[in-house]
Motif scaffolding. Structure first.
Motif, PDB file in Angstrom:
ATOM      1  N   PHE A 141       0.816  -1.208   0.000  1.00  0.00           N
ATOM      2  CA  PHE A 141       0.000   0.000   0.000  1.00  0.00           C
ATOM      3  C   PHE A 141       0.857   1.268   0.000  1.00  0.00           C
ATOM      4  CE2 PHE A 141       1.128  -0.304   4.413  1.00  0.00           C
ATOM      5  CZ  PHE A 141       1.226   1.009   4.830  1.00  0.00           C
ATOM      6  N   ALA A 142       2.116   1.152   0.364  1.00  0.00           N
ATOM      7  CA  ALA A 142       2.955   2.316   0.653  1.00  0.00           C
ATOM      8  C   ALA A 142       3.177   3.233  -0.548  1.00  0.00           C
ATOM      9  CB  ALA A 142       4.305   1.857   1.210  1.00  0.00           C
ATOM     10  N   VAL A 143       3.496   2.690  -1.689  1.00  0.00           N
ATOM     11  CA  VAL A 143       3.804   3.534  -2.845  1.00  0.00           C
ATOM     12  C   VAL A 143       2.572   4.322  -3.305  1.00  0.00           C
ATOM     13  CG1 VAL A 143       4.647   3.565  -5.225  1.00  0.00           C
ATOM     14  CG2 VAL A 143       5.769   2.111  -3.531  1.00  0.00           C
ATOM     15  N   PRO A 144       1.410   3.666  -3.496  1.00  0.00           N
ATOM     16  CA  PRO A 144       0.226   4.470  -3.845  1.00  0.00           C
ATOM     17  C   PRO A 144      -0.127   5.489  -2.759  1.00  0.00           C
ATOM     18  CG  PRO A 144      -0.205   2.142  -4.223  1.00  0.00           C
ATOM     19  CD  PRO A 144       1.120   2.232  -3.534  1.00  0.00           C
ATOM     20  N   CYS A 145       0.118   5.132  -1.512  1.00  0.00           N
ATOM     21  CA  CYS A 145      -0.168   6.047  -0.416  1.00  0.00           C
ATOM     22  C   CYS A 145       0.722   7.286  -0.506  1.00  0.00           C
ATOM     23  CB  CYS A 145       0.028   5.327   0.919  1.00  0.00           C
ATOM     24  SG  CYS A 145      -0.607   6.246   2.326  1.00  0.00           S
ATOM     25  N   PHE A 146       2.008   7.100  -0.790  1.00  0.00           N
ATOM     26  CA  PHE A 146       2.904   8.250  -0.966  1.00  0.00           C
ATOM     27  C   PHE A 146       2.457   9.122  -2.136  1.00  0.00           C
ATOM     28  CE2 PHE A 146       6.496   6.251   1.505  1.00  0.00           C
ATOM     29  CZ  PHE A 146       6.612   7.292   2.410  1.00  0.00           C
ATOM     30  N   ILE A 147       2.003   8.505  -3.209  1.00  0.00           N
ATOM     31  CA  ILE A 147       1.542   9.264  -4.373  1.00  0.00           C
ATOM     32  C   ILE A 147       0.314  10.096  -4.001  1.00  0.00           C
ATOM     33  CG2 ILE A 147       0.553   9.069  -6.698  1.00  0.00           C
ATOM     34  CD1 ILE A 147       2.346   6.512  -6.978  1.00  0.00           C
ATOM     35  N   MET A 148      -0.628   9.475  -3.294  1.00  0.00           N
ATOM     36  CA  MET A 148      -1.836  10.204  -2.896  1.00  0.00           C
ATOM     37  C   MET A 148      -1.531  11.305  -1.884  1.00  0.00           C
ATOM     38  SD  MET A 148      -4.801   7.298  -2.838  1.00  0.00           S
ATOM     39  CE  MET A 148      -3.855   5.965  -2.120  1.00  0.00           C
ATOM     40  N   LEU A 149      -0.605  11.047  -0.971  1.00  0.00           N
ATOM     41  CA  LEU A 149      -0.203  12.085  -0.019  1.00  0.00           C
ATOM     42  C   LEU A 149       0.437  13.269  -0.737  1.00  0.00           C
ATOM     43  CD1 LEU A 149       1.284   9.965   2.889  1.00  0.00           C
ATOM     44  CD2 LEU A 149      -0.638  11.549   3.052  1.00  0.00           C
ATOM     45  N   SER A 150       1.297  12.986  -1.710  1.00  0.00           N
ATOM     46  CA  SER A 150       1.910  14.063  -2.489  1.00  0.00           C
ATOM     47  C   SER A 150       0.835  14.896  -3.170  1.00  0.00           C
ATOM     48  CB  SER A 150       2.863  13.494  -3.543  1.00  0.00           C
ATOM     49  OG  SER A 150       3.952  12.871  -2.942  1.00  0.00           O
ATOM     50  N   GLY A 151      -0.120  14.213  -3.779  1.00  0.00           N
ATOM     51  CA  GLY A 151      -1.206  14.916  -4.447  1.00  0.00           C
ATOM     52  C   GLY A 151      -2.031  15.756  -3.489  1.00  0.00           C
ATOM     53  N   ALA A 152      -2.376  15.186  -2.349  1.00  0.00           N
ATOM     54  CA  ALA A 152      -3.189  15.919  -1.370  1.00  0.00           C
ATOM     55  C   ALA A 152      -2.463  17.165  -0.868  1.00  0.00           C
ATOM     56  CB  ALA A 152      -3.533  15.006  -0.198  1.00  0.00           C
ATOM     57  N   LEU A 153      -1.187  17.042  -0.601  1.00  0.00           N
ATOM     58  CA  LEU A 153      -0.436  18.182  -0.078  1.00  0.00           C
ATOM     59  C   LEU A 153      -0.171  19.240  -1.138  1.00  0.00           C
ATOM     60  CD1 LEU A 153       2.049  16.203   2.170  1.00  0.00           C
ATOM     61  CD2 LEU A 153       0.125  17.605   2.931  1.00  0.00           C
ATOM     62  N   ILE A 154       0.085  18.822  -2.351  1.00  0.00           N
ATOM     63  CA  ILE A 154       0.389  19.791  -3.410  1.00  0.00           C
ATOM     64  C   ILE A 154      -0.871  20.485  -3.905  1.00  0.00           C
ATOM     65  CG2 ILE A 154       1.197  19.967  -5.791  1.00  0.00           C
ATOM     66  CD1 ILE A 154       3.287  17.888  -5.067  1.00  0.00           C
ATOM     67  N   ILE A 155      -1.941  19.740  -4.069  1.00  0.00           N
ATOM     68  CA  ILE A 155      -3.178  20.332  -4.587  1.00  0.00           C
ATOM     69  C   ILE A 155      -3.833  21.255  -3.558  1.00  0.00           C
ATOM     70  CG2 ILE A 155      -5.542  19.758  -5.301  1.00  0.00           C
ATOM     71  CD1 ILE A 155      -4.358  17.411  -6.823  1.00  0.00           C
ATOM     72  N   SER A 156      -3.619  21.001  -2.284  1.00  0.00           N
ATOM     73  CA  SER A 156      -4.247  21.836  -1.257  1.00  0.00           C
ATOM     74  C   SER A 156      -3.617  23.226  -1.161  1.00  0.00           C
ATOM     75  CB  SER A 156      -4.179  21.143   0.110  1.00  0.00           C
ATOM     76  OG  SER A 156      -2.840  21.019   0.532  1.00  0.00           O
ATOM     77  N   ASN A 157      -2.452  23.414  -1.746  1.00  0.00           N
ATOM     78  CA  ASN A 157      -1.775  24.714  -1.719  1.00  0.00           C
ATOM     79  C   ASN A 157      -2.155  25.500  -2.973  1.00  0.00           C
ATOM     80  OD1 ASN A 157      -0.051  26.878  -1.533  1.00  0.00           O
ATOM     81  ND2 ASN A 157       1.777  25.657  -1.148  1.00  0.00           N
ATOM     82  N   SER A 158      -2.968  26.530  -2.805  1.00  0.00           N
ATOM     83  CA  SER A 158      -3.459  27.294  -3.965  1.00  0.00           C
ATOM     84  C   SER A 158      -2.336  28.057  -4.681  1.00  0.00           C
ATOM     85  CB  SER A 158      -4.558  28.262  -3.533  1.00  0.00           C
ATOM     86  OG  SER A 158      -4.062  29.158  -2.562  1.00  0.00           O
ATOM     87  N   LYS A 159      -1.202  28.281  -4.018  1.00  0.00           N
ATOM     88  CA  LYS A 159      -0.063  28.945  -4.660  1.00  0.00           C
ATOM     89  C   LYS A 159       0.497  28.101  -5.816  1.00  0.00           C
ATOM     90  CE  LYS A 159       1.512  31.319  -0.505  1.00  0.00           C
ATOM     91  NZ  LYS A 159       2.586  31.381   0.510  1.00  0.00           N
ATOM     92  N   ASN A 160       0.249  26.813  -5.767  1.00  0.00           N
ATOM     93  CA  ASN A 160       0.758  25.918  -6.806  1.00  0.00           C
ATOM     94  C   ASN A 160      -0.016  26.019  -8.116  1.00  0.00           C
ATOM     95  OD1 ASN A 160       2.752  24.984  -5.110  1.00  0.00           O
ATOM     96  ND2 ASN A 160       1.549  23.256  -4.386  1.00  0.00           N
ATOM     97  N   ALA A 161      -1.039  26.836  -8.171  1.00  0.00           N
ATOM     98  CA  ALA A 161      -1.791  27.038  -9.412  1.00  0.00           C
ATOM     99  C   ALA A 161      -1.037  27.959 -10.385  1.00  0.00           C
ATOM    100  CB  ALA A 161      -3.167  27.625  -9.112  1.00  0.00           C
ATOM    101  N   GLU A 162      -0.058  28.693  -9.890  1.00  0.00           N
ATOM    102  CA  GLU A 162       0.720  29.583 -10.739  1.00  0.00           C
ATOM    103  C   GLU A 162       1.791  28.763 -11.465  1.00  0.00           C
ATOM    104  OE1 GLU A 162       2.168  33.030  -8.603  1.00  0.00           O
ATOM    105  OE2 GLU A 162       0.488  32.830  -7.203  1.00  0.00           O
ATOM    106  N   TYR A 163       1.599  28.598 -12.779  1.00  0.00           N
ATOM    107  CA  TYR A 163       2.452  27.730 -13.582  1.00  0.00           C
ATOM    108  C   TYR A 163       3.944  28.023 -13.401  1.00  0.00           C
ATOM    109  CZ  TYR A 163      -1.725  26.360 -16.201  1.00  0.00           C
ATOM    110  OH  TYR A 163      -2.948  25.871 -16.560  1.00  0.00           O
ATOM    111  N   LYS A 164       4.321  29.257 -13.654  1.00  0.00           N
ATOM    112  CA  LYS A 164       5.739  29.608 -13.701  1.00  0.00           C
ATOM    113  C   LYS A 164       6.439  29.320 -12.371  1.00  0.00           C
ATOM    114  CE  LYS A 164       8.529  33.163 -15.842  1.00  0.00           C
ATOM    115  NZ  LYS A 164       8.561  34.473 -16.449  1.00  0.00           N
ATOM    116  N   LYS A 165       5.838  29.771 -11.264  1.00  0.00           N
ATOM    117  CA  LYS A 165       6.447  29.560  -9.948  1.00  0.00           C
ATOM    118  C   LYS A 165       6.499  28.068  -9.597  1.00  0.00           C
ATOM    119  CE  LYS A 165       5.473  33.883  -7.571  1.00  0.00           C
ATOM    120  NZ  LYS A 165       4.755  34.514  -6.452  1.00  0.00           N
ATOM    121  N   PHE A 166       5.382  27.384  -9.844  1.00  0.00           N
ATOM    122  CA  PHE A 166       5.325  25.973  -9.468  1.00  0.00           C
ATOM    123  C   PHE A 166       6.328  25.147 -10.266  1.00  0.00           C
ATOM    124  CE2 PHE A 166       3.707  21.637  -9.960  1.00  0.00           C
ATOM    125  CZ  PHE A 166       3.699  21.253  -8.627  1.00  0.00           C
ATOM    126  N   TYR A 167       6.378  25.357 -11.581  1.00  0.00           N
ATOM    127  CA  TYR A 167       7.297  24.569 -12.402  1.00  0.00           C
ATOM    128  C   TYR A 167       8.756  24.899 -12.084  1.00  0.00           C
ATOM    129  CZ  TYR A 167       3.323  22.949 -15.153  1.00  0.00           C
ATOM    130  OH  TYR A 167       2.147  22.366 -15.550  1.00  0.00           O
TER     131      TYR A 167
END
Length: 171
Positions: A60-86
């Motif tokens: 379960f660990a690898v999918p769990c890490f992937i989902m945790l990464s997604g949850a943490l990154i998507i919850s930060n609205s600052k990451n919607a800015e393409y240039k800064k995020f990339y």
């Protein structure tokens, strides 16, 4: 951003599970071979079953890490800015991936010249697949997820909460 204790607990459990995967992986192949060879020695079968069980409960660990990464990154609205995020992502993930990919390619290159012709073909295929060494697949997969992150955040922010929940309930 507020710390989520539940996410931290999942990270700790997943870290131990990844260690379990790597520890049991060295015995896993031989255990599967013993089981499929219809070995009649009951102690070998029990040991093989234990190794397979130990390996499988940690998957379960690898999918769990992937989902945790997604949850943490998507919850930060600052990451919607393409240039800064990339730019931030390339510095943290892209640069190390490129450096280690080149190091692994350089490590494997001599084997291509001393080995058989199929070694160079294997190396080229692995480079095209995005895994110059077997464990690098995770970083290439992570780059793919990070490439979609600002798009997903913008999509999430562009729809109403009711529409979002309706999309979720249909699946």
């Amino acid at each position: 951003m507020k710390r989520e204790n539940n996410y931290d607990l999942l990270r700790i459990l997943s870290t131990f599970a990844v260690i379990m995967i790597h520890v049991s992986d060295s015995w896993f192949s031989s255990a599967v071979n013993q089981i499929t060879e219809y070995n009649t020695n009951i102690k070998d079968i029990q040991a093989s079953f234990f190794i397979c069980f130990y390996n499988s409960i940690s998957r379960f660990a690898v999918p769990c890490f992937i989902m945790l990464s997604g949850a943490l990154i998507i919850s930060n609205s600052k990451n919607a800015e393409y240039k800064k995020f990339y730019a931030k992502t390339f510095a943290k993930v892209g640069v190390p991936t490129v450096i280690f990919s080149l190091l692994y390619i350089l490590y494997r290159l001599p084997f291509c010249f001393w080995g058989e012709e199929k070694e160079i073909i294997s190396l080229l295929k692995d480079i095209l697949k995005g895994s110059p060494m077997y464990h690098m697949w995770y970083l290439y997969m992570l780059i793919g997820i990070y490439a979609l992150t600002p798009i997903v955040i913008r999509f999430k922010n562009s729809i109403t909460e009711k529409t979002f929940y309706n999309l979720d309930s249909r699946s």
